[in-house]
Structure formats: structure tokens, C-alpha cells
Write an enzyme that holds these catalytic residues in place. Structure first.
Site, short mmCIF file in Angstrom:
data_model
loop_
_atom_site.label_atom_id
_atom_site.label_comp_id
_atom_site.label_asym_id
_atom_site.label_seq_id
_atom_site.Cartn_x
_atom_site.Cartn_y
_atom_site.Cartn_z
CE LYS A 177 -1.97 2.53 3.25
NZ LYS A 177 -1.85 3.85 2.60
CD GLU A 251 13.65 0.42 8.74
OE1 GLU A 251 14.06 1.43 9.33
OE2 GLU A 251 14.36 -0.57 8.52
CB CYS A 285 13.38 8.59 8.50
SG CYS A 285 14.13 7.56 7.23
CD GLU A 383 10.44 12.09 11.78
OE1 GLU A 383 9.35 11.52 11.99
OE2 GLU A 383 11.35 11.56 11.12
P1 NAD Z 1 2.56 7.95 8.21
O1 NAD Z 1 2.89 7.15 9.40
O2 NAD Z 1 1.57 9.02 8.31
O3 NAD Z 1 2.05 7.02 7.03
C1 NAD Z 1 2.81 5.91 6.59
C2 NAD Z 1 1.89 4.89 6.00
O4 NAD Z 1 1.10 4.32 7.04
C3 NAD Z 1 0.90 5.44 4.97
O5 NAD Z 1 0.81 4.53 3.90
C4 NAD Z 1 -0.39 5.50 5.75
O6 NAD Z 1 -1.55 5.40 4.93
C5 NAD Z 1 -0.27 4.30 6.66
N1 NAD Z 1 -1.07 4.34 7.87
C6 NAD Z 1 -1.41 5.42 8.62
N2 NAD Z 1 -2.17 5.04 9.67
C7 NAD Z 1 -2.31 3.70 9.59
C8 NAD Z 1 -2.99 2.73 10.40
N3 NAD Z 1 -3.69 3.07 11.49
N4 NAD Z 1 -2.93 1.44 10.03
C9 NAD Z 1 -2.24 1.07 8.92
N5 NAD Z 1 -1.60 1.94 8.12
C10 NAD Z 1 -1.62 3.25 8.45
O7 NAD Z 1 3.97 8.45 7.68
P2 NAD Z 1 4.22 9.46 6.48
O8 NAD Z 1 3.77 10.78 6.99
O9 NAD Z 1 3.69 8.90 5.21
O10 NAD Z 1 5.80 9.40 6.35
C11 NAD Z 1 6.63 10.16 7.12
C12 NAD Z 1 7.15 9.34 8.29
O11 NAD Z 1 7.83 8.18 7.82
C13 NAD Z 1 8.17 10.12 9.10
O12 NAD Z 1 7.94 9.94 10.45
C14 NAD Z 1 9.49 9.48 8.69
O13 NAD Z 1 10.51 9.61 9.62
C15 NAD Z 1 9.09 8.07 8.47
N6 NAD Z 1 10.07 7.41 7.60
C16 NAD Z 1 10.90 6.49 8.16
C17 NAD Z 1 11.86 5.85 7.39
C18 NAD Z 1 12.79 4.84 8.01
O14 NAD Z 1 13.49 4.17 7.27
N7 NAD Z 1 12.83 4.70 9.32
C19 NAD Z 1 11.97 6.14 6.03
C20 NAD Z 1 11.10 7.08 5.48
C21 NAD Z 1 10.13 7.70 6.29
#
Ligand code: NAD
Length: 482
Positions: A177, A251, A285, A383
Site C-alpha cells: 500500500k 522503520e 527520516c 520530528e
Molecule cells: P505515516 O505514518 O503518516 O504514514 C505511513 C503509512 O502508514 C501510509 O501509507 C499510511 O496510509 C499508513 N497508515 C497510517 N495510519 C495507519 C494505520 N492506522 N494502520 C495502517 N496503516 C496506516 O507516515 P508518512 O507521513 O507517510 O511518512 C513520514 C514518516 O515516515 C516520518 O515519520 C518518517 O521519519 C518516516 N520514515 C521512516 C523511514 C525509516 O526508514 N525509518 C523512512 C522514510 C520515512
């Protein structure tokens, strides 16, 4: 000028389907705020459909040899390479990535897929043998079955590839997804690759976290969810996955410190902050969002960094391939970043440069440097995920280590020093999954793992370590003839 809006569908069971509800979500260009495309707002029913197709696919796919899995991954890598320019342009439009950032992603993706094509044939375990007299024990390293990948919006197709490589190499079938803001490149990739993907082996469902992601997390037939996303999302998923005792790979967020010791070169550090802090508009991140500088060179590092940051070109990546920094992903994210800055100034912080929006349209924030921040303040502890760095002075290496480790995140960090022994000592004491010395953010390579400690999550992307996430170990014991 009217913009043509592309209508896209989900890739389920080898077919292109609407949402069961008929509803769609709008996908925006963050540099203009215009609607680029509409995609299905996936539902629990769509996830059920994908799981049914995955089960059907699994019955054949799990008997494939490592060589077959390698061949699929090599074919996918070739498709990325053959369409690199198109995929990079689309990603640039959907995420607001400058061209110099977007163009480097497809080669890294195909390299990753090729690494895992090789890894498919390198699964390891303990040697079979007679550990108890009269019995032969052996290890089978098996795929988990149906696995799901839930992706973020900052590197949409790249993060999906980090999940697809090890999942398929290990012999799983996978449902991915993309984030609701950025589904376009993964859908386009599936379109380009549909002829080589056996139906149901790799599927794409689109939609929001709830209901679509949530339905994946709660489904009893899905054996692993790999999430790249916010720490808050990771915590929710961990709770919701508990009911099915589902394996997770998380992650999550980061708050990377860049530790600048007193013997570091200020000009080198300023250039490193430009990359570490503002690459992809700071929506990384591992972004060096906290600069910790020895008080002996603090003024010099700060003034040189302000010079470098103020010279950056910010704008719509589509207007000029030389733009250095684009917008943040959405209006919501723009407001979130501005909220952090407002709370910081309320708490007596100083915005040395930047701090506002740029232009009349799109979701831009100027590259920002904040000083006079307390270690326990909101902007140091949480963050921001935008083009904002804080700069804090420290008095000794021990003080620097304490400040660096004094957050709940543990994804990445860096140390700058001319003295390798001193830098190594600091690196050994940093509580982060990656530590760069005299670099920040790069290089990343598929042979080496990426993953966090503490509230940045657990498990690894890339490298043979990631195969642990996507496989299970079975002990088979044979009683020998007497
Ligand atoms: P987010 O957590 O808002 O969304 C990530 C994904 O999770 C999306 O596809 C979203 O639809 C899904 N999601 C949200 N709520 C959910 C739920 N209750 N159940 C299942 N799926 C759900 O993150 P974002 O805003 O898209 O991305 C930014 C974040 O990602 C930042 O915190 C960043 O640090 C992190 N990030 C981490 C890494 C890493 O390698 N650690 C890499 C890239 C981004």
C-alpha cells in the site's frame, strides 16, 4: 490553465480494479496544489480481495525455485532501468522532488532489486547434522506466506522497492500500500511490470491508513506487516497487530544528530548540513535535523551554514532542473512545520534564517535554521520532517554524546572530526542504527542494513539482515534407522 487528471486503479489479482466503494482520493502536485490524479479509496473489501488473490498465487509461487525468484527480480530491475526517466519525472511531480534528487532514485531501486535477486539464492542456516545421536536435524528457511508493505510519502517508490526486494526474494507473495498522498509511481511501476508479475504475487492496494492499511494490519492471513512511517503510526500498528500476533518490521521516525567536534572543518560541515538537513526538503527520516557543535567553533559553523543555506534555490522542480529544494508534501505538512516554528519562538528560540513560506502557491517552506533551543523543547525532541535544523552548542565530547542520545529516536547520527580515533569513540557511544563519520545521509548501499533503535523501530531494510524479517526458521528432525 486546466490540468488533465489521470484516473488510476488498484492492481489486484493481476487486474486493474476500482475501489469496492467506488470512492476515489485526489492526488496533488505539492509544488502547485493542483490535482494530478485520482486513485481508488481502497476498502477492507478490497484488501479481502487482494488476500484471496494472494492465497491463490501462493499455492503456485511457493514451489518456485530461488532461480525463478531471482529471474522475476531481475526482470523488475530491468523495467525500472528502462523507464527510469519517466518514473523519476512522475515522482518529482507527485512529491515535489528536485530533479537532482529524483533522477538518482531509479538506479538505486534497480540496484536494490538486483541485490535481492542474488540474495534469493543465498538463504543461510545452521548446517544439518546429528546433534543428538540417532537423529538428523536440519533447518529450513521458509517464506512467511502473504506479507504486506505499508509505505510513506517521502520516497514512495524507493521505499516500496526496499520492501519488494526481500519479500519476493524470500519467496513470499506481497500486497503493498503506497501512502495516500503518493501512490502514482508504484501504480505506474505495476502497470509497466504487469506482464512479468504472476497474478497475485505482487499487488498494489491504494487508500488511506484507515481503512486500507488498517485492514492489512488486522488480517489474520497476512503474516508480516512492514511499515515505513511515523512513530505514532508504528505504535498504533503494533497494538492492532497484536490480535493476530503478526510479525512486524517497523522503520519509523528519526531525529538525527550531527555531532561536530572542535577539530572539524566548518566549511565542510556547512556543506554537509545543506545535504543532511535539506535533502528532499528535510523530509528524510535520517535528516540531520539536530546540529550539535562544539562551542569552540559554534559561531564559525553557524555563520558558514547560514551562508550556504541562504544561497539555496527553492521552487517548483518542474520549472527548472537546477532547483535545489522543492515544497513539502502537503498543506497539512506545511502547517505542521510552521506550528513547530511558532512554538519554538514562543519558547524564546531564534530563527536565524528562513522560517516562512515561499511563493503564492504550493506548499513551500524556506530552508530554516533555529538556535537558542532547549534540549527538552518540542523542536529538539520531536520530528519536524521539513527543511528545519536546530543548532546547539556543547562543551565536551561527553556532553555531545548526552545531547545526541537524549531523544526517544535512534535511527541515524553522524560525527565530524579530523581525528578518527576520537570520532570512533563518539560513534561507539551513539545510540543510533547508522552512524556516519565525516558524512551525513549517504552512502546507502543494498549490502548494508538500514534500521533504527529505540522509538525509531526494529528490524532492518536492505542487506541480508532484512531476509530475517521475511523468512521463518523451521527445525526438521529425522529419526535415523537403528
Ligand atoms: P505515516 O505514518 O503518516 O504514514 C505511513 C503509512 O502508514 C501510509 O501509507 C499510511 O496510509 C499508513 N497508515 C497510517 N495510519 C495507519 C494505520 N492506522 N494502520 C495502517 N496503516 C496506516 O507516515 P508518512 O507521513 O507517510 O511518512 C513520514 C514518516 O515516515 C516520518 O515519520 C518518517 O521519519 C518516516 N520514515 C521512516 C523511514 C525509516 O526508514 N525509518 C523512512 C522514510 C520515512
Amino acid at each position: 490553465m486546466s490540468v488533465s487528471v489521470t484516473q488510476m486503479k488498484q492492481f489486484i489479482g493481476g487486474e486493474w480494479v476500482e475501489s469496492s466503494s467506488g470512492e476515489t482520493l485526489e492526488v496533488l502536485n505539492p509544488a502547485t496544489g493542483e490535482v494530478l490524479a485520482e486513485v481508488p479509496a481502497g476498502t477492507g473489501e478490497d484488501v479481502e480481495r487482494a488476500v484471496a488473490a494472494a492465497k491463490k498465487a501462493w499455492s503456485e509461487w511457493h514451489s518456485k525455485t530461488p532461480k525463478d525468484r531471482m529471474e522475476l527480480l531481475l526482470a523488475l530491475a530491468d523495467i525500472v532501468d528502462e523507464n527510469a526517466e519517466e518514473l523519476a519525472r512522475l515522482e518529482s511531480q507527485n512529491v515535489g522532488k528536485p530533479w537532482w534528487v529524483a533522477k538518482d532514485e531509479p538506479p538505486a531501486m534497480s540496484d536494490n532489486l538486483r541485490f535481492f535477486a542474488g540474495a534469493a539464492r543465498q538463504l543461510e542456516g545452521k548446517s544439518a547434522g546429528e546433534y543428538v545421536e540417532g537423529y538428523t536435524s536440519m533447518i529450513r528457511r521458509e517464506p512467511l506466506g502473504i506479507v504486506a508493505g505499508i509505505c510513506p510519502w517521502n520516497y514512495p517508490l524507493y521505499m516500496a522497492m526496499w520492501k519488494i526486494g526481500p519479500a519476493l526474494a524470500a519467496g513470499n507473495v506481497q500486497i503493498v500500500k503506497p501512502a495516500e498522498q503518493t501512490p502514482l509511481t508504484l501504480l505506474r511501476f505495476a502497470e509497466l511490470a504487469q506482464e512479468v508479475i504472476p497474478p497475485g504475487v505482487l499487488q498494489v492496494v491504494t487508500g488511506e491508513g484507515i481503512p486500507t492499511g488498517d485492514a492489512l494490519v488486522r488480517h489474520s492471513d497476512i503474516r508480516l506487516v512492514s511499515l515505513t512511517g511515523d512513530t505514532a503510526t508504528g505504535k498504533i500498528i503494533a497494538k492492532n497487530a497484536a490480535d493476530t500476533v503478526k510479525r512486524l518490521h517497523l522503520e519509523l521516525g528519526g531525529k538525527a544528530p550531527m555531532v561536530v567536534l572542535d577539530d572539524a572543518d566548518p566549511a565542510t560541515v556547512a556543506e554537509a548540513i545543506k545535504i543532511g538537513g535539506y535533502f528532499n526538503s528535510g523530509q528524510d527520516c535520517t535528516a540531520s535535523s539536530r546540529i550539535l557543535v562544539s562551542e569552540r567553533i559554534y559561531d564559525d559553523v553557524l555563520s558558514q551554514t547560514v551562508g550556504v543555506v541562504d544561497a539555496m534555490t527553492v521552487g517548483d522542480p518542474a520549472s527548472d532542473d537546477d532547483i535545489e529544494m522543492g515544497p513539502v508534501i502537503s498543506h497539512e505538512q506545511q502547517q505542521r512545520v510552521l506550528g513547530f516554528l511558532e512554538r519554538a519562538t514562543d519558547a524564546e528560540a531564534t530563527i536565524v534564517t528562513g522560517g516562512g513560506t515561499v511563493g503564492e502557491r504550493g506548499f513551500f517552506i524556506s530552508p530554516t535554521i533555529v538556535t537558542d533551543v532547549a534540549q527538552d523543547s518540542d523542536i529538539v525532541q520531536n520530528e519536524v520532517f521539513g527543511p528545519v535544523v536546530t543548532v546547539q552548542p556543547f562543551s565536551s565530547d561527553e556532553d555531545a554524546i548526552a545531547l545526541a542520545n537524549g531523544v526517544r529516536y535512534g535511527l541515524a547520527a553522524s560525527v565530524f572530526s579530523e581525528n578518527v580515533g576520537r570520532a570512533m569513540k563518539v560513534a561507539a557511544n551513539l545510540d543510533f542504527g547508522t552512524v556516519w563519520i565525516n558524512e551525513h545521509l549517504f552512502p546507502l548501499t543494498p549490502e548494508m542494513p538500514h534500521g533504527g533503535f529505540k522509538e525509531s523501530g526494529y528490524g532492518k531494510d536492505m542487506s541480508l539482515y532484512s531476509m530475517e524479517e521475511y523468512t521463518r526458521i523451521k527445525h526438521v528432525v529425522v529419526k535415523l534407522a537403528e
